[in-house]
Design an enzyme around this catalytic site. Sequence first.
Site: not given
Length: 563
Positions: A95, A296
């Site tokens: 992430d 993201d």
Amino acid sequence: MKFTSIGSAILLGSYAAAGFADAFYIPKEGTVQLDFAKRKRAPNEESPYTRRYRHRLAKRANSNYLVQTLDNSDALYYTNVSVGTPAQSLRLQIDTGSSDVWVQTSENEVCQESDDPCSESGMFEPEDSSTFDTISSGTFYITYGDNTYASGDYATDIFEIGGGTVKNLTMGICTDGNATQGIMGIGYASNEALTAYHGSTPYDNLPIQMVKQGLIKSTAYSLWLNDMDASTGNVLFGGIDTKKFSGDLVQMDVNLQSGETSPSAFYVTQTGFSVTVNGKTQSITQDGFEMNVLLDSGTTLMYLPLEVVEVFGNITGSGYSEEVGGYINYCSITKSTDTINFVFGGVSIPVDLDELFIPLTDNSGRPLVLDGQTVCFMGMLDNEAIGTNILGDTFLRSAYVVYDLDNNVVAMAPTVFNTTESDIVVISSGIPDVSGGGSTAAATITASSGSAQATLSNIETESASEIFSGIGTTSEVFASETDLASDTGLPSETGLPSETSSALTFGSITHTTAASSATTIAGSTSLPSSGSVMAASPFGAGSLTMIAVIVCALTAGLFSVMY
């Protein structure tokens, strides 16, 4: 970050998959590379769209860079890591939107449920590691945009990734929470949960420790997710693989957010949109367009202003369904070679429609089929509930992205899908001035701006007033109605099709607009009042009538959709 809900958290995506990649790759000295493989989600398995994209990584290494294989499970990218002594194997979601590494434990009650929800990524048992050390009890807490959270302790232990070993890495140890799988956050240290919730001084997280312990030369990495159906992809710590992109890497500053003196997340400025139809490209945003967007990898879809989502729902000829919570279309639209292009200053990233549209499935995991055709969901949603613009994996798969945390710079270029070639350049101090050695037709796509616009087939460029409202306080950011082919079947200002049916050519496929039939269906059902049925466009993928029927069928509950 972690945003994966789609309206009512409908189950989406059932992708072809391969098993976990076993072959190890020895990368160039000074980098660490992690590759990924894909597997198919089992029927009735929790939807990846109610979680976040996660990644699986296998490993490899040398010195000065590390290469890690990413496992693209449905829409979830995992990394294979080992923690503790002796090593315990885990899979963590990679992430870029968060900054903490945290692992799941069997102490968490959610992991004790009968369906064994934590088995996907595995659980770490601290008592079985001789090198484990608790440094702060009860202070770890992190929550994500999909309302999952994890809490517990901070501890240190040995962390192995990509063939490299990081000693005494600070990690969160989850003993409570509704999140079932651990995360490998690789963002800015200033975005760590300890800082966000307690105001504490940031600790040296994974990217920083990799530099300090000599595994890589700079706090930088490159992300190559590859395409939706690919079985391989990777994140390359400390390096750039010039065979994985085409053209020049274009650098852009990471934006500061309100109140910041240094960046905490990868926000950059997008400067436009364009579309490419039959090889011709036209800008569809006005001069001066700017939008602050977050890159993201932990978010499955794109979340953008309603005005943007509606425009692309319209020009792709898709219909909006409240039941699904977004725009839907026949999956045949993914056969087109035309693209939607995201412009960032000097670089345009073309996103193929087969990367943007995601197959819908029923609650048995089977593709949703209507009239013999599968139905797809457009992976772009209204950001109203989130409050920020996010470019998640439905965009990032099409871009090769380099993140330089030392210099607060991001570089992007069009990705090269499914290449097996590799030529790695070490990042020593700043992103080097390199060009991609890969080849792809998408590399020739450039976005026009201002009045110098190419003329698309089925698109006329007569002057007309703008019909699309602006983003935020900016008005008239989108091109005019006639620039977007208003008289060739694109939606009118009311969102309803024109009275005249027309045939539009999208690539080599011809689609027919049956405006009057679709309008009749829309008028006799509980379709949303605005934008329910869209006329065919250069991106259309079926008749309006059938799009309306799809929406009606979903609304009426004729298909079982998992929530």
